[in-house]
Design a protein around this motif. Structure first.
Motif, PDB file in Angstrom:
ATOM      1  N   ASN A  70       0.810  -1.218   0.000  1.00  0.00           N
ATOM      2  CA  ASN A  70       0.000   0.000   0.000  1.00  0.00           C
ATOM      3  C   ASN A  70       0.849   1.276   0.000  1.00  0.00           C
ATOM      4  O   ASN A  70       0.428   2.296  -0.539  1.00  0.00           O
ATOM      5  CB  ASN A  70      -0.941   0.020   1.204  1.00  0.00           C
ATOM      6  CG  ASN A  70      -2.181  -0.809   0.977  1.00  0.00           C
ATOM      7  OD1 ASN A  70      -2.564  -1.068  -0.153  1.00  0.00           O
ATOM      8  ND2 ASN A  70      -2.820  -1.247   2.049  1.00  0.00           N
ATOM      9  N   ILE A  71       2.020   1.213   0.611  1.00  0.00           N
ATOM     10  CA  ILE A  71       2.880   2.406   0.665  1.00  0.00           C
ATOM     11  C   ILE A  71       3.322   2.792  -0.746  1.00  0.00           C
ATOM     12  O   ILE A  71       3.208   3.957  -1.160  1.00  0.00           O
ATOM     13  CB  ILE A  71       4.101   2.155   1.575  1.00  0.00           C
ATOM     14  CG1 ILE A  71       3.649   1.981   3.029  1.00  0.00           C
ATOM     15  CG2 ILE A  71       5.105   3.304   1.461  1.00  0.00           C
ATOM     16  CD1 ILE A  71       4.754   1.596   3.980  1.00  0.00           C
ATOM     17  N   ALA A  72       3.823   1.828  -1.481  1.00  0.00           N
ATOM     18  CA  ALA A  72       4.251   2.095  -2.863  1.00  0.00           C
ATOM     19  C   ALA A  72       3.067   2.473  -3.736  1.00  0.00           C
ATOM     20  O   ALA A  72       3.153   3.396  -4.562  1.00  0.00           O
ATOM     21  CB  ALA A  72       4.964   0.873  -3.432  1.00  0.00           C
ATOM     22  N   SER A  73       1.951   1.781  -3.551  1.00  0.00           N
ATOM     23  CA  SER A  73       0.767   2.031  -4.393  1.00  0.00           C
ATOM     24  C   SER A  73       0.231   3.438  -4.187  1.00  0.00           C
ATOM     25  O   SER A  73      -0.118   4.132  -5.153  1.00  0.00           O
ATOM     26  CB  SER A  73      -0.323   0.998  -4.081  1.00  0.00           C
ATOM     27  OG  SER A  73       0.130  -0.306  -4.350  1.00  0.00           O
ATOM     28  N   GLU A  74       0.151   3.869  -2.950  1.00  0.00           N
ATOM     29  CA  GLU A  74      -0.350   5.214  -2.671  1.00  0.00           C
ATOM     30  C   GLU A  74       0.569   6.272  -3.273  1.00  0.00           C
ATOM     31  O   GLU A  74       0.105   7.273  -3.829  1.00  0.00           O
ATOM     32  CB  GLU A  74      -0.476   5.440  -1.163  1.00  0.00           C
ATOM     33  CG  GLU A  74      -0.989   6.828  -0.812  1.00  0.00           C
ATOM     34  CD  GLU A  74      -1.077   7.077   0.681  1.00  0.00           C
ATOM     35  OE1 GLU A  74      -1.472   8.190   1.080  1.00  0.00           O
ATOM     36  OE2 GLU A  74      -0.736   6.163   1.452  1.00  0.00           O
ATOM     37  N   PHE A  75       1.884   6.047  -3.169  1.00  0.00           N
ATOM     38  CA  PHE A  75       2.835   7.013  -3.711  1.00  0.00           C
ATOM     39  C   PHE A  75       2.634   7.194  -5.211  1.00  0.00           C
ATOM     40  O   PHE A  75       2.587   8.313  -5.723  1.00  0.00           O
ATOM     41  CB  PHE A  75       4.268   6.561  -3.420  1.00  0.00           C
ATOM     42  CG  PHE A  75       5.314   7.526  -3.902  1.00  0.00           C
ATOM     43  CD1 PHE A  75       5.719   8.579  -3.100  1.00  0.00           C
ATOM     44  CD2 PHE A  75       5.894   7.393  -5.160  1.00  0.00           C
ATOM     45  CE1 PHE A  75       6.686   9.487  -3.550  1.00  0.00           C
ATOM     46  CE2 PHE A  75       6.845   8.281  -5.618  1.00  0.00           C
ATOM     47  CZ  PHE A  75       7.236   9.337  -4.800  1.00  0.00           C
ATOM     48  N   VAL A  76       2.488   6.077  -5.926  1.00  0.00           N
ATOM     49  CA  VAL A  76       2.318   6.164  -7.376  1.00  0.00           C
ATOM     50  C   VAL A  76       0.963   6.769  -7.722  1.00  0.00           C
ATOM     51  O   VAL A  76       0.841   7.575  -8.651  1.00  0.00           O
ATOM     52  CB  VAL A  76       2.486   4.780  -8.022  1.00  0.00           C
ATOM     53  CG1 VAL A  76       2.186   4.854  -9.523  1.00  0.00           C
ATOM     54  CG2 VAL A  76       3.897   4.259  -7.799  1.00  0.00           C
ATOM     55  N   ALA A  77      -0.070   6.391  -6.980  1.00  0.00           N
ATOM     56  CA  ALA A  77      -1.410   6.927  -7.245  1.00  0.00           C
ATOM     57  C   ALA A  77      -1.438   8.446  -7.126  1.00  0.00           C
ATOM     58  O   ALA A  77      -2.220   9.117  -7.813  1.00  0.00           O
ATOM     59  CB  ALA A  77      -2.417   6.313  -6.285  1.00  0.00           C
TER      60      ALA A  77
END
Length: 319
Positions: A70-77
């Motif tokens: 979720n950390i990586a996903s939120e950053f990219v989003a």
């Protein structure tokens, strides 16, 4: 569908010169939501090397592990939709939509789904002490002994856990879930007989299948695997419509321009067609996919819906 997309993307490619003929003009960042050295990280780095040969710019893989990606996903989003910050999305981006409350991003709304890189079917393994040689026999003995058999997983909410919950639902059997902190201890206790079954990747299972330390009774995919051709699919073994695979693919922030999507799609699918990538995936018990953006988006939506039913009914929680 792929042929249609090929035509559409070719058109976008022709018009891209009028919009940004030089894309990419600087290094691209590819975020991976897991630690370096794991299977997901290896896939990311292998394909990134091939993609940058086509794109003409370095693709830098950056690991931002934590919270089931979720950390990586939120950053990219939340990143600019300019094609320079991408995500290696995984099955976690489907399961997290239900397993986590108050998500800060939405897998369908906040990303462009460019193409699926690979799929690695799960295989159902049994300790030799279990008196069953196939899936039908295992279901029968499990029904005769409710709550007696336990299955291990690499942690709550992961695909091995959810595969076990799906088996419980589809076969109407009572199994005990034993979560571990990682795949290694989960397999170790299965080998030791502390638990009786587990869903694993083919990469993890094949060595123990060959040594006779584990029995592999079914593959959770549409077709049999080339690495274990004698092992039937779950459907062949008696449970139709039972598919569980680890997968990953390329995501970009929503509103990324079509010509950039076209360039990334072209580079990714070209990489997936190389013999080097095919060989590396086969070693891991995986297969390259390379579907169109529309096909990949539809697949992700199907995964979200499927695992929502399992998570809600089983009460599975993320660590």
């Amino acid at each position: 569908m792929r042929r249609i997309w090929a035509v559409v993307l070719a058109c976008f490619s022709l018009t891209s010169y009028a919009q940004d003929s030089n894309y990419p003009v600087k290094p691209i960042k590819l975020l991976v939501g897991y630690a370096p050295g794991g299977a997901t990280d290896i896939v990311a780095r292998s394909i990134a090397i091939k993609m940058q040969e086509t794109l003409g710019q370095p693709i830098i893989v950056e690991n931002r592990a934590g919270a089931s990606s979720n950390i990586a996903s939120e950053f990219v989003a939340r990143s600019a939709p300019d094609g320079y910050t991408l995500l290696l999305g995984t099955i976690a981006n489907a399961t997290n939509m239900t397993a986590y409350k108050n998500m800060s991003y939405d897998t369908m709304r906040d990303f462009v789904h460019i193409t699926q890189f690979m799929t690695a079917p799960s295989v159902l393994t049994l300790h030799p002490s279990v008196p069953a040689k196939n899936l039908r026999e295992f279901i029968a003995v499990a029904k005769q002994n409710p709550g007696k058999f336990a299955f291990s997983s690499s942690g709550n909410g992961g695909s091995p856990h959810l595969a076990g919950e799906l088996l419980k639902m589809r076969a109407n059997i009572d199994l005990i879930h034993v979560p571990y902190k990682g795949a290694a201890p989960a397999i170790a206790d299965l080998l030791g007989g502390q638990v009786q079954m587990s869903f694993q990747t083919a990469l993890s299972a094949i060595p123990h299948l060959k040594s006779g330390k584990l029995n592999v009774i079914a593959v959770a995919s549409k077709k049999r695997m080339g690495t274990m051709p004698n092992v039937p699919t779950m459907a062949e073994a008696g449970l139709p419509d039972f598919e569980v695979s680890s997968w990953n693919g390329l995501f970009a922030p929503a509103k990324t321009p079509p010509h950039i999507v076209a360039a990334l799609y072209n580079a990714a699918t070209k990489a997936l067609q190389t013999q080097d990538i095919k060989d590396k995936m086969e070693v891991q018990g995986a297969e390259p996919v390379g579907n169109s953006p529309d096909e990949f988006r539809a697949f992700v939506k199907t995964e979200i819906d499927k695992w929502e039913q399992v998570i809600v009914k089983s009460g599975a929680k993320m660590e």
